[in-house]
Design an enzyme around this catalytic site. Sequence first.
Site, short mmCIF file in Angstrom:
data_model
loop_
_atom_site.label_atom_id
_atom_site.label_comp_id
_atom_site.label_asym_id
_atom_site.label_seq_id
_atom_site.Cartn_x
_atom_site.Cartn_y
_atom_site.Cartn_z
NE ARG A 297 29.38 -9.96 1.29
CZ ARG A 297 30.39 -10.87 0.65
NH1 ARG A 297 31.47 -10.95 1.46
NH2 ARG A 297 30.36 -11.50 -0.43
CE1 TYR A 438 20.27 -6.93 0.21
CE2 TYR A 438 19.19 -5.85 -1.39
CZ TYR A 438 19.07 -6.14 -0.30
OH TYR A 438 18.41 -5.28 0.58
CD GLU A 439 25.75 -5.83 -1.38
OE1 GLU A 439 26.89 -6.03 -1.61
OE2 GLU A 439 24.97 -4.88 -1.96
N GLY A 440 26.20 -11.13 -1.80
CA GLY A 440 26.49 -12.39 -1.73
C GLY A 440 25.78 -13.17 -1.24
#
Length: 599
Positions: A297, A438-440
């Site tokens: 992140r 992406y990555e949350g």
Amino acid sequence: MPYNFPVKDVQFLLNHSADFDQVRATGAFEDLSDDFLEAVLEEAGKFANDILAPLNRISDQQGARLENGRVITTPGFKEAYKQYVEAGWNSVAFPEEWGGQNLPNSVALAVVDAMQGACISFAMGTMLTTAAVKALLAFGTEEQKRLYLGKLTTAEWSGTMNLSEPQAGSDLATIKTKATPNGDGTYNIKGQKIWISYGDHDMADNIVHLVLARLPDAPEGTRGISMFLVPKFRVDSDGNIGEHNDVKVVSIEEKLGQHGSPTCVMAYGDNDQCIGTLVGKENEGLKNMFVMMNAARIDVGMQAASVGEASFQKALEYALDRPQGRKFGVKAGPATPIWNHPDVRRNLYTMKALTDASKAICFANMVAYDLARRSPDPDVARAAKEREELLTPISKAFSSDRALETTNIGIQVHGGMGYVEETGAAQFFRDVRICTIYEGTNGIQGIDLIGRKLGMGSGKLAYDFIDEAMANADAAIATGDADLKRAGERMKLEAKSLRQNTEWMVSAMQTNPEEGLAGGTPYLDQFGYIAGGHYLLKGAISALEAKKQDPSRADYFDSRIHIASFYCDNLLPRASGLAPAVTAGAQTVEPVEPTLLSA
């Protein structure tokens, strides 16, 4: 003008905005002098500028493709990857025991900045390999480390992160991939994963997949997820590559951007011959995966800001060269470069200020990451861990959202030429669009900030940051410099508003979470604008002092003060503008009958 990694700016942001001296003071690293840091950044810049940047346009036009069950990457990627491995860029922040260079993660993040700005499609793959190394360092067995860590550290082998499935995007509780014990310490893996970046490619000899799956007797939900190491090719006890491991690429996605980065649909165990080994403890896979995800992140935030920098450089070049119109009130004569129009300069300053604010947040985040792990003082390490936790969702979400704005403005500066592919201006917008997802997704980052991070000590992490921002604002006012005084006064107003909203949010999340959840995204944005201004202002105060000590660089230091001042005058006020949205409460998003929304 080709891409040019901004070494001076990055070194300035590290030293003066992100307090890199704190990392130096730990004594955990041999040489972190300014000369050494500059040398590392210069070399990273050369590789990025000369080797990767020329591949960026090609990667957009000739993206990855699937042929006979194998992914073929963009022409030139294989050769660039070989040079990346040989130069040791992947190993910068890893232990010497596994072939690393034992430098701070904050220095490694500067390398990420260089690579991602030059060619995001190439650098996307390397980012996941470093995340895989961090997961194995934290949770890998001694055997897994012996067989895989050395090759992953150097990037001779690459790594991936396998979470999502067709029915399970952000909701990982619903994953169906199975792991069946074979009775010899290995597991038979069977299932399908989607959206796997660099799930297959032709650049490394082996690919090490870290896969989330369920054991037969696993509890329901996220508590029943385990992590497994699944190589593309099996590895014998001496670390030699053996037979194929029943791992197959089903397809690669057709995407809006990042065409050179193969996003794969992966099938594991179609022939019931896919062998994996457990990483960490049973049913703790999601916890283990968060080591990868939290590292990624911060990297994604920097990735987005780096693309924003590349977009800014192209827009600036165009603005200096493109004659169009005349200065206001001039009736005749030759056209003037559009740089001379105030609104164009406003656009360019906005791009630069948002980019540097985002980078400063990410660097400060990674400095905290380093201090939390390497400071010999337990109180410093504890405070640094809290700061790392607080800034991670802001690094990811604020930086990627602002990169969308920055690359959008880059198209606008080009005018009509920005909307056609010939200039390459639109590629930056398309490539960076995924960074908010992406990555949350960024909405999830807002939930993390108000739910978990504000929940740690009833807002303590946020209040500590706000106190620091207020003290920094007082320091700016005390300089006596007119621009910094004005910026400091604005910062105090905005920090006060953030404190009020934080108090409201902490209370809401404790008493009626629906009220707070409705305002999670605007709260993160409000916090992000203040964090960006705080770090730019911190750098500007240092620049004022540095200008006195080194008058020969006065023009550069003045430019740093100007960008911080511009940010505080023009962008920081957005923070308090978001305040009403934060506290509007659940009623503002009450459900309306969907058919009425499109009646």
